[in-house]
Scaffold this motif. Structure first.
Motif, PDB file in Angstrom:
ATOM      1  N   CYS A 119       8.094  44.601 -47.177  1.00  0.00           N
ATOM      2  CA  CYS A 119       7.283  45.188 -45.931  1.00  0.00           C
ATOM      3  C   CYS A 119       6.683  46.347 -46.727  1.00  0.00           C
ATOM      4  CB  CYS A 119       8.584  45.659 -45.205  1.00  0.00           C
ATOM      5  SG  CYS A 119       7.764  46.591 -43.642  1.00  0.00           S
ATOM      6  N   MET A 120       5.596  46.684 -46.294  1.00  0.00           N
ATOM      7  CA  MET A 120       4.596  47.562 -46.762  1.00  0.00           C
ATOM      8  C   MET A 120       4.712  48.906 -45.826  1.00  0.00           C
ATOM      9  SD  MET A 120       3.366  46.902 -49.387  1.00  0.00           S
ATOM     10  CE  MET A 120       2.823  45.515 -50.319  1.00  0.00           C
ATOM     11  N   ASP A 135       9.642  48.022 -37.295  1.00  0.00           N
ATOM     12  CA  ASP A 135      10.687  47.690 -36.140  1.00  0.00           C
ATOM     13  C   ASP A 135      11.759  46.473 -36.779  1.00  0.00           C
ATOM     14  OD1 ASP A 135       9.461  49.312 -34.349  1.00  0.00           O
ATOM     15  OD2 ASP A 135       7.984  47.793 -33.557  1.00  0.00           O
ATOM     16  N   VAL A 136      11.320  46.116 -37.924  1.00  0.00           N
ATOM     17  CA  VAL A 136      12.270  44.642 -38.406  1.00  0.00           C
ATOM     18  C   VAL A 136      13.157  45.615 -39.423  1.00  0.00           C
ATOM     19  CG1 VAL A 136      12.387  42.806 -39.709  1.00  0.00           C
ATOM     20  CG2 VAL A 136      10.553  42.887 -38.126  1.00  0.00           C
ATOM     21  N   CYS A 137      12.630  46.337 -40.269  1.00  0.00           N
ATOM     22  CA  CYS A 137      13.491  47.068 -41.266  1.00  0.00           C
ATOM     23  C   CYS A 137      14.507  48.147 -40.937  1.00  0.00           C
ATOM     24  CB  CYS A 137      12.362  47.575 -42.284  1.00  0.00           C
ATOM     25  SG  CYS A 137      11.749  46.516 -43.300  1.00  0.00           S
ATOM     26  N   LYS A 138      13.756  48.586 -39.770  1.00  0.00           N
ATOM     27  CA  LYS A 138      14.682  49.883 -39.067  1.00  0.00           C
ATOM     28  C   LYS A 138      16.348  49.425 -38.648  1.00  0.00           C
ATOM     29  CE  LYS A 138      12.395  52.667 -36.488  1.00  0.00           C
ATOM     30  NZ  LYS A 138      11.841  53.177 -35.378  1.00  0.00           N
TER      31      LYS A 138
END
Length: 160
Positions: free
Chosen positions: A73-74, A81-84
C-alpha cells in the motif's frame, strides 16, 4: 475474561442475547465489539502462519489478501481504509500476545511501543511520587526548623 461462547450471535454477527435497559445494551455493545475483535484476530493469526497457497479456509484467503495489500500500500496505514482496520487488529493482537517471535505483522513493533509506553508511564509515576515525597520532606524540614527556631527564641527569652 469474556466467554465468547456465552454471547448468542445471528448470521450477521449481531448479539441476540436478551438484554434490557441502557446499561445492559451498552455492555452488550462492548461485548459485541470485543467478540468481533477476538473473532477477527483468529484469521489474522492463521493467515500469518499459513504457508498453503490454496488454503481451504476462506477467511485465510481474505486475510492473506489484506496482508499483501498492507505490504504494498502506498497510502500509508493511517489513510488507507484497508490498512487502518488491519493495524488496529494487529495492535489488539499485540496487547495480549505472549509469543516471543510472533509472525503476525507489526506485532513485534507494537509490543515494543506498548512496552516503551508502559516504561514511560512507570517513570512518570515514579517522578510524581518522588516529587510528592520531596515536597513532604521539605515541609517536614520546614516545620522542624520552625520548631527549632521557636525553641531557641523561648530558651533565649528565659535566659534574660
Amino acid at each position: 475474561m469474556l466467554d465468547i461462547n456465552a454471547i448468542k450471535m445471528d448470521q450477521s454477527g449481531t448479539d441476540v442475547s436478551s438484554h434490557s435497559g441502557t446499561y445492559a445494551s451498552f455492555l452488550s455493545l462492548e461485548k459485541r465489539r470485543m467478540v468481533a475483535k477476538i473473532r477477527r484476530s483468529f484469521p489474522l493469526i492463521h493467515a500469518s502462519q499459513c504457508n498453503r497457497v490454496k488454503c481451504s479456509t476462506f477467511q485465510c484467503w481474505v486475510m492473506k489478501r489484506v496482508l499483501h495489500h498492507a505490504k504494498t500500500c502506498m497510502q500509508r496505514r493511517k489513510d488507507c481504509d484497508v490498512c487502518k482496520p488491519l493495524v488496529g487488529l494487529c495492535m489488539f493482537h499485540a496487547k495480549s500476545c505472549q509469543t516471543r517471535d510472533c509472525v503476525v505483522p507489526y506485532c513485534k513493533g507494537f509490543k515494543k511501543i506498548l512496552r516503551e509506553a508502559e516504561e514511560k508511564e512507570t517513570l512518570l509515576k515514579n517522578q510524581r511520587t518522588n516529587k510528592v515525597l520531596r515536597k513532604a520532606e521539605e515541609k517536614e524540614n520546614l516545620l522542624k526548623n520552625r520548631r527549632r527556631n521557636l525553641c531557641n527564641i523561648l530558651l533565649c527569652n528565659n535566659k534574660v
